[in-house]
Design a protein around this motif. Structure first.
Motif, short mmCIF file in Angstrom:
data_model
loop_
_atom_site.label_atom_id
_atom_site.label_comp_id
_atom_site.label_asym_id
_atom_site.label_seq_id
_atom_site.Cartn_x
_atom_site.Cartn_y
_atom_site.Cartn_z
N THR A 115 10.40 76.80 21.20
CA THR A 115 10.22 76.91 19.65
C THR A 115 10.08 75.53 19.14
OG1 THR A 115 11.93 79.13 19.54
CG2 THR A 115 11.50 77.39 17.45
N PHE A 116 8.77 75.41 18.38
CA PHE A 116 8.56 74.36 17.74
C PHE A 116 8.15 74.27 16.11
CE2 PHE A 116 4.84 76.05 20.04
CZ PHE A 116 3.73 75.66 19.00
N ASP A 117 8.30 73.42 15.48
CA ASP A 117 7.97 73.37 14.17
C ASP A 117 6.77 72.24 13.80
OD1 ASP A 117 10.06 75.07 13.91
OD2 ASP A 117 11.37 73.62 13.09
N LEU A 118 6.05 72.52 13.01
CA LEU A 118 5.06 71.79 12.56
C LEU A 118 5.22 71.54 10.86
CD1 LEU A 118 3.99 72.82 15.18
CD2 LEU A 118 1.71 72.35 14.35
N GLN A 148 4.00 70.90 0.82
CA GLN A 148 4.31 71.05 2.44
C GLN A 148 4.38 72.51 2.68
OE1 GLN A 148 7.15 68.28 4.28
NE2 GLN A 148 7.60 67.81 2.02
N VAL A 149 3.75 72.83 3.96
CA VAL A 149 3.93 73.99 4.46
C VAL A 149 4.77 73.61 5.87
CG1 VAL A 149 1.62 73.97 5.72
CG2 VAL A 149 2.65 76.20 5.63
N VAL A 150 5.59 74.65 5.94
CA VAL A 150 6.32 74.58 7.28
C VAL A 150 6.20 75.73 8.27
CG1 VAL A 150 8.76 74.54 8.28
CG2 VAL A 150 8.36 73.35 6.12
N ALA A 151 5.79 75.16 9.55
CA ALA A 151 5.25 76.36 10.48
C ALA A 151 6.33 76.28 11.53
CB ALA A 151 3.78 76.10 10.96
N THR A 152 6.95 77.54 11.84
CA THR A 152 7.66 77.55 13.08
C THR A 152 7.05 78.62 14.05
OG1 THR A 152 9.83 77.14 11.72
CG2 THR A 152 9.92 78.22 13.67
N ILE A 153 6.86 78.05 15.09
CA ILE A 153 6.25 78.96 16.31
C ILE A 153 7.47 79.21 17.22
CG2 ILE A 153 4.68 79.08 18.25
CD1 ILE A 153 4.12 76.77 15.23
N ARG A 154 7.99 80.55 17.17
CA ARG A 154 9.20 81.03 17.87
C ARG A 154 8.96 81.84 18.86
NH1 ARG A 154 11.06 82.86 13.56
NH2 ARG A 154 11.01 85.04 13.82
N GLY A 155 9.73 81.43 19.96
CA GLY A 155 9.63 82.39 21.26
C GLY A 155 10.85 83.30 21.02
N GLY A 156 11.13 84.04 22.25
CA GLY A 156 12.28 84.74 22.29
C GLY A 156 12.05 86.04 21.83
N THR A 223 7.22 83.31 2.58
CA THR A 223 7.41 83.13 3.78
C THR A 223 6.46 84.33 4.44
OG1 THR A 223 9.88 82.65 3.73
CG2 THR A 223 8.98 83.56 6.01
N ILE A 224 5.48 83.89 5.23
CA ILE A 224 4.70 84.85 6.12
C ILE A 224 5.45 84.84 7.59
CG2 ILE A 224 2.58 85.18 6.98
CD1 ILE A 224 1.27 83.54 4.64
N ALA A 225 5.41 85.89 8.10
CA ALA A 225 5.51 86.35 9.63
C ALA A 225 4.59 86.74 10.23
CB ALA A 225 6.83 87.22 9.91
N ASP A 226 3.92 85.97 11.04
CA ASP A 226 2.35 86.69 11.64
C ASP A 226 2.49 86.45 13.25
OD1 ASP A 226 -0.18 87.28 11.33
OD2 ASP A 226 -1.18 85.34 11.03
N ARG A 227 1.32 86.62 13.78
CA ARG A 227 1.25 86.60 15.31
C ARG A 227 0.98 85.25 15.57
NH1 ARG A 227 -2.24 92.23 16.68
NH2 ARG A 227 -0.43 93.53 16.31
N THR A 228 1.04 84.55 16.61
CA THR A 228 0.91 83.30 17.13
C THR A 228 -0.38 83.32 17.69
OG1 THR A 228 1.89 83.55 19.26
CG2 THR A 228 3.46 82.90 17.63
N GLY A 229 -0.83 84.29 18.38
CA GLY A 229 -2.09 84.21 19.13
C GLY A 229 -1.84 83.84 20.69
N ALA A 230 -0.70 83.63 20.82
CA ALA A 230 -0.48 83.37 22.51
C ALA A 230 0.18 84.68 22.98
CB ALA A 230 0.74 82.00 22.29
N GLN A 231 -0.16 85.78 22.45
CA GLN A 231 0.35 87.08 23.11
C GLN A 231 1.88 86.99 23.09
OE1 GLN A 231 -1.93 89.28 23.58
NE2 GLN A 231 -3.33 87.59 23.03
N TRP A 232 2.60 86.27 22.36
CA TRP A 232 4.07 86.37 22.45
C TRP A 232 4.63 85.42 21.48
CZ3 TRP A 232 7.57 88.87 25.18
CH2 TRP A 232 8.85 88.37 25.02
N GLY A 233 5.88 85.70 20.73
CA GLY A 233 6.38 85.22 19.66
C GLY A 233 6.02 85.46 18.19
N VAL A 234 6.68 84.79 17.49
CA VAL A 234 6.04 84.96 16.01
C VAL A 234 5.84 83.58 15.37
CG1 VAL A 234 7.14 85.73 13.81
CG2 VAL A 234 7.39 86.94 15.75
#
Length: 264
Positions: A115-118, A148-156, A223-234
């Motif tokens: 998981t990482f935040d930008l 600011q926009v906070v982006a969280t790419i979350r696995g799991g 808050t938007i929940a979307d696909r990551t493009g990495a075939q996994w996670g949110v």
């Protein structure tokens, strides 16, 4: 016997010069060995351990303990450093510039758990620079997001299923909201509820569904929940409600930005 033991100890301790020399050599050799081990450890820490504390995962509280205030902490996360940090996530490897990256948790070693935040500034998703650093000092979670926009790419978890998600939110609107979506601006539809508003927009990439706090709240954000493009996670995007009718563009731009960091 006790006296004999002491006399024997003193007798053997006052030994010949050869014995003393031998013991001194052993002692010096031990000290040198310890020094070499310590030096090797320090060298390892310097050259093989990450100097950037972001790469050693810590909780926000642990980071805060090493700084005088939240404001000082925000001056470091994200930093002005533009070097890239490789992050394995899903089926991709992203090389993220450090001045976008705010938090990173890849302690499990599994790309599906990372998981990482930008952080970036709207509308153009600029990273932190010397010219805009002051706009990153205030936390988006303390007093509003501003630009600011906070982006969280979350696995799991697996990627979102848009068909299921749309049915879920339509049911939520019927049971807890105004009953049905109504057309508002720029192709968006709105379902109002007591504490939040649910927005929907049909796009070629699939339905865009996101929630916003009421505009009367002190901290009004979306808050938007979307696909990551990495075939996994949110992928989760949090931003100020003043950009509500730019949500689709924010999603597209951020997905394009994230894709630009991915290795071919």
């Amino acid at each position: 016997m006790a006296e004999f033991g002491r006399r024997q100890y003193y007798t053997t301790s006052i030994s010949s010069g050869a014995q003393t020399s031998h013991r001194m050599k052993w002692l010096v050799g031990g000290v040198v060995a310890i020094a070499l081990i310590a030096g090797s450890f320090v060298s390892y820490k310097m050259f093989y351990q990450p100097a950037d504390l972001l790469l050693k995962h810590e909780s926000f509280a642990e980071k805060l303990q090493r700084h005088a205030s939240v404001e000082e902490l925000r001056q470091i996360y994200p930093s002005l450093d533009r070097r890239t940090i490789p992050i394995a996530f899903g089926d991709k490897i992203y090389n993220i510039p450090r001045n976008y990256l705010v938090d990173l948790n890849q302690s499990s070693g599994d790309p599906k758990e990372t998981t990482f935040d930008l952080y970036a500034l709207l509308p153009n998703l600029e990273p932190r620079t010397a010219n805009n650093a002051d706009r990153f000092v205030k936390s988006p979670f303390d007093g509003g997001y501003g630009d600011q926009v906070v982006a969280t790419i979350r696995g799991g978890q697996e990627e979102l299923n848009w068909s299921e998600r749309r049915l879920l939110w339509q049911r939520w609107c019927e049971e807890k909201g105004s009953g049905a979506f109504r057309a508002v601006e720029s192709g968006y539809q709105l379902c109002e509820a007591a504490n939040s508003d649910l927005f929907l927009k049909d796009t070629p990439e699939g339905p865009l569904i996101f929630v916003c706090r009421k505009a009367t709240d002190k901290r009004s954000d979306c808050t938007i929940a979307d696909r990551t493009g990495a075939q996994w996670g949110v992928l989760t995007l949090d931003f100020n409600r003043k950009y509500v009718y730019q949500a689709d563009e924010i999603r597209k731009r951020f997905r394009s930005l994230l894709d630009s960091f991915a290795e071919d």
